[in-house]
Design an enzyme around this catalytic site. Structure first.
Site, PDB file in Angstrom:
ATOM      1  N   ARG A  73      74.259  52.956  18.646  1.00  0.00           N
ATOM      2  CA  ARG A  73      75.251  52.869  18.013  1.00  0.00           C
ATOM      3  C   ARG A  73      77.114  52.765  18.039  1.00  0.00           C
ATOM      4  O   ARG A  73      77.040  52.287  18.368  1.00  0.00           O
ATOM      5  CB  ARG A  73      75.494  54.543  17.437  1.00  0.00           C
ATOM      6  CG  ARG A  73      74.259  55.642  16.573  1.00  0.00           C
ATOM      7  CD  ARG A  73      73.819  54.972  15.016  1.00  0.00           C
ATOM      8  NE  ARG A  73      73.262  55.646  14.570  1.00  0.00           N
ATOM      9  CZ  ARG A  73      72.243  55.183  14.409  1.00  0.00           C
ATOM     10  NH1 ARG A  73      71.361  54.096  14.886  1.00  0.00           N
ATOM     11  NH2 ARG A  73      71.393  56.065  13.701  1.00  0.00           N
ATOM     12  N   GLU A  89      79.989  50.165   9.742  1.00  0.00           N
ATOM     13  CA  GLU A  89      78.661  49.372   8.584  1.00  0.00           C
ATOM     14  C   GLU A  89      78.797  49.407   7.905  1.00  0.00           C
ATOM     15  O   GLU A  89      78.524  48.602   6.723  1.00  0.00           O
ATOM     16  CB  GLU A  89      77.253  49.740   9.281  1.00  0.00           C
ATOM     17  CG  GLU A  89      77.232  49.358  10.909  1.00  0.00           C
ATOM     18  CD  GLU A  89      75.891  49.873  11.397  1.00  0.00           C
ATOM     19  OE1 GLU A  89      74.841  49.836  10.767  1.00  0.00           O
ATOM     20  OE2 GLU A  89      75.787  49.524  12.375  1.00  0.00           O
ATOM     21  N   HIS A 106      71.899  45.724  12.067  1.00  0.00           N
ATOM     22  CA  HIS A 106      71.609  46.988  11.999  1.00  0.00           C
ATOM     23  C   HIS A 106      69.896  47.207  11.632  1.00  0.00           C
ATOM     24  O   HIS A 106      69.329  47.669  10.698  1.00  0.00           O
ATOM     25  CB  HIS A 106      72.319  48.107  11.232  1.00  0.00           C
ATOM     26  CG  HIS A 106      71.470  50.321  11.460  1.00  0.00           C
ATOM     27  ND1 HIS A 106      72.451  50.927  12.116  1.00  0.00           N
ATOM     28  CD2 HIS A 106      70.936  49.876  12.115  1.00  0.00           C
ATOM     29  CE1 HIS A 106      71.641  51.967  12.507  1.00  0.00           C
ATOM     30  NE2 HIS A 106      70.427  51.832  12.945  1.00  0.00           N
TER      31      HIS A 106
HETATM   32  P1  NAI Z   1      66.422  60.518  22.366  1.00  0.00           P
HETATM   33  O1  NAI Z   1      67.266  61.341  22.066  1.00  0.00           O
HETATM   34  O2  NAI Z   1      64.642  59.620  23.377  1.00  0.00           O
HETATM   35  O3  NAI Z   1      67.539  59.856  23.971  1.00  0.00           O
HETATM   36  C1  NAI Z   1      68.882  59.643  23.885  1.00  0.00           C
HETATM   37  C2  NAI Z   1      68.922  59.816  25.577  1.00  0.00           C
HETATM   38  O4  NAI Z   1      70.233  59.497  25.060  1.00  0.00           O
HETATM   39  C3  NAI Z   1      68.406  61.263  25.592  1.00  0.00           C
HETATM   40  O5  NAI Z   1      67.984  61.284  27.356  1.00  0.00           O
HETATM   41  C4  NAI Z   1      69.871  62.048  26.195  1.00  0.00           C
HETATM   42  O6  NAI Z   1      70.078  63.014  27.681  1.00  0.00           O
HETATM   43  C5  NAI Z   1      70.527  60.724  26.236  1.00  0.00           C
HETATM   44  N1  NAI Z   1      72.174  60.506  26.161  1.00  0.00           N
HETATM   45  C6  NAI Z   1      72.552  62.015  25.633  1.00  0.00           C
HETATM   46  N2  NAI Z   1      73.979  61.896  25.273  1.00  0.00           N
HETATM   47  C7  NAI Z   1      74.618  61.168  26.864  1.00  0.00           C
HETATM   48  C8  NAI Z   1      75.621  61.211  27.577  1.00  0.00           C
HETATM   49  N3  NAI Z   1      77.149  61.988  26.499  1.00  0.00           N
HETATM   50  N4  NAI Z   1      75.710  60.543  28.600  1.00  0.00           N
HETATM   51  C9  NAI Z   1      74.863  59.847  28.391  1.00  0.00           C
HETATM   52  N5  NAI Z   1      73.342  60.269  28.091  1.00  0.00           N
HETATM   53  C10 NAI Z   1      73.096  60.811  26.887  1.00  0.00           C
HETATM   54  O7  NAI Z   1      66.884  59.140  21.629  1.00  0.00           O
HETATM   55  P2  NAI Z   1      65.892  57.598  21.201  1.00  0.00           P
HETATM   56  O8  NAI Z   1      64.994  58.156  20.262  1.00  0.00           O
HETATM   57  O9  NAI Z   1      65.968  57.238  22.551  1.00  0.00           O
HETATM   58  O10 NAI Z   1      67.475  56.693  20.945  1.00  0.00           O
HETATM   59  C11 NAI Z   1      68.589  56.769  20.826  1.00  0.00           C
HETATM   60  C12 NAI Z   1      69.655  56.632  20.094  1.00  0.00           C
HETATM   61  O11 NAI Z   1      69.338  54.664  19.055  1.00  0.00           O
HETATM   62  C13 NAI Z   1      69.592  56.773  18.809  1.00  0.00           C
HETATM   63  O12 NAI Z   1      70.320  58.321  19.048  1.00  0.00           O
HETATM   64  C14 NAI Z   1      70.254  56.425  17.460  1.00  0.00           C
HETATM   65  O13 NAI Z   1      71.514  56.095  18.178  1.00  0.00           O
HETATM   66  C15 NAI Z   1      69.427  55.122  17.872  1.00  0.00           C
HETATM   67  N6  NAI Z   1      69.066  53.858  16.865  1.00  0.00           N
HETATM   68  C16 NAI Z   1      68.671  53.028  16.720  1.00  0.00           C
HETATM   69  C17 NAI Z   1      67.992  52.248  15.979  1.00  0.00           C
HETATM   70  C18 NAI Z   1      68.548  51.057  15.261  1.00  0.00           C
HETATM   71  O14 NAI Z   1      68.310  49.999  14.230  1.00  0.00           O
HETATM   72  N7  NAI Z   1      69.189  50.161  16.196  1.00  0.00           N
HETATM   73  C19 NAI Z   1      66.957  52.693  15.638  1.00  0.00           C
HETATM   74  C20 NAI Z   1      66.924  54.138  16.330  1.00  0.00           C
HETATM   75  C21 NAI Z   1      67.647  54.184  17.072  1.00  0.00           C
END
Ligand code: NAI
Length: 335
Positions: free
Chosen positions: A232, A261, A302
């Site tokens: 993000r 965005e 994005h």
């Molecule tokens: P997920 O929930 O499986 O993994 C997120 C990880 O971040 C978790 O392991 C969590 O423990 C860790 N985390 C959370 N807060 C933290 C912090 N303060 N410090 C360290 N680690 C922390 O999520 P996933 O599916 O891997 O997606 C991650 C992010 O990718 C989403 O939240 C979304 O914002 C972004 N995304 C972007 C897309 C795009 O089109 N550019 C599409 C899909 C997701």
């Protein structure tokens, strides 16, 4: 039940939801929900939109019948969850739909940067087939720093291994799935920043991750590091990123996400009389425009989520979320 789908350019989503129940009335709106159009949908019981949709209290408070929001994304930072809680509105997301899709895009950005693919292709498009001076670098043998080791981060780590990279990971909740994985070790954030050649962000937008990579984190990075952000925009302080790139300290950046965005897509909103833009917002928007113009930066709008496979999964899960809500047993709720 009246359902309004925003940012729904394609017919598939509306068809999938209409097919669920003849009692559903489904309206598709090509653009996102905005202050200008929201009053046309005051009879909506359910609304749905992509990650960039503005589900702030200012918008939601103008939908008196609203009971459910089906976000067609994983990240739900665009939703005012406090408002929803206070007004009995339930919110669901699509928890997993495109871990490979997004991780592949992160590597797409990285490979395009490591081999100057964009300027090379632009030159040949102009008819210029001269040998290019753009000397790249190999990924093999480099250190990949994964910040966030959830679904997407773990897939990116798998890909890094495929390229012959070793991996340093940081996550506030280290994944048991990586405990025995060879060639991955968890380390504190500062250690990752100091050692990684490539730093790839895979954390959600939360108050804790807001500005997580700023001036002092850039200062801790290895000279010549590359930053990839498909997470993000607000996770990175883009003014600090700009300084790190302009000083030559950071070699390159690949960004699929940027702060504000929706304003980058609709810059005229910056000058709307009823929504005066804050100086910080102006700064973010200007920094984004400058970043996108730099030769060692690639910005995509994005688009990391956008594959046929991921889109199909988003549609299926969103339809399932709406069906479950209508039956009184909502699933994939976010809190
Ligand atoms: P997920 O929930 O499986 O993994 C997120 C990880 O971040 C978790 O392991 C969590 O423990 C860790 N985390 C959370 N807060 C933290 C912090 N303060 N410090 C360290 N680690 C922390 O999520 P996933 O599916 O891997 O997606 C991650 C992010 O990718 C989403 O939240 C979304 O914002 C972004 N995304 C972007 C897309 C795009 O089109 N550019 C599409 C899909 C997701």
């Amino acid at each position: 039940m009246k359902i309004v789908l925003f940012s729904a350019n394609e017919a598939e989503t509306a068809q999938a939801i209409t097919a669920l129940d003849p009692a559903f009335t489904v309206t598709s709106v090509a653009g996102p929900i905005t202050a200008e159009i929201v009053d046309s949908y005051t009879d909506a019981d359910v609304i749905s939109g992509f990650a960039g949709c503005d589900f702030s209290a200012a918008i939601l408070s103008r939908l008196p019948k609203l009971r459910f929001i089906a976000i067609r994304a994983t990240g739900f930072d665009s939703v005012d969850l406090d408002y929803c809680r206070a007004h009995g509105i339930q919110v669901s997301n699509v928890p997993v739909y495109g871990d490979s899709t997004v991780a592949e895009h992160a590597f797409g950005l990285l490979l395009a940067l490591s081999r100057s693919t964009v300027p090379c292709a632009e030159a040949t498009r102009r008819g210029d087939f001269a040998y290019t001076p753009a000397r790249g670098f190999e990924l093999r043998g480099k250190i990949f720093g994964a910040i966030g080791t959830g679904h997407i981060g773990r897939r990116a780590i798998e890909m890094a291994h495929g390229f012959g990279m070793s991996v340093i990971a940081y996550d506030e909740y280290p994944s048991p799935l990586l405990r025995d994985a060879p060639n991955v070790r968890y380390a504190p954030l500062d250690e990752l920043l100091a050692q990684a050649d490539i730093i790839s962000l895979h954390v959600p937008a939360t108050p804790e991750t807001d500005g997580m990579i700023g001036e002092s984190q850039f200062a801790r990075m290895k000279r010549g590091a590359v930053l990839i952000n498909t997470a993000r925009g607000q996770v990175v302080d883009n003014a600090a990123l700009l300084r790190a790139l302009e000083s030559g300290y950071l070699a390159a950046a690949g960004l699929d996400v940027l702060p504000d965005e929706s304003l980058l897509r609709h810059p005229a909103a910056l000058f709307a009389p009823d929504t005066p833009a804050a100086p910080a917002t102006m700064r973010d928007v200007l920094a984004a425009r400058v970043l996108a113009s730099l030769p060692n930066v690639i910005v995509t709008p994005h688009n990391a989520y956008n594959t046929a496979e991921a889109f199909r999964r988003i549609t299926e899960t969103t339809a399932a979320n709406i069906k479950a809500f209508a039956q009184g047993n909502p699933i994939n709720l976010v809190t």
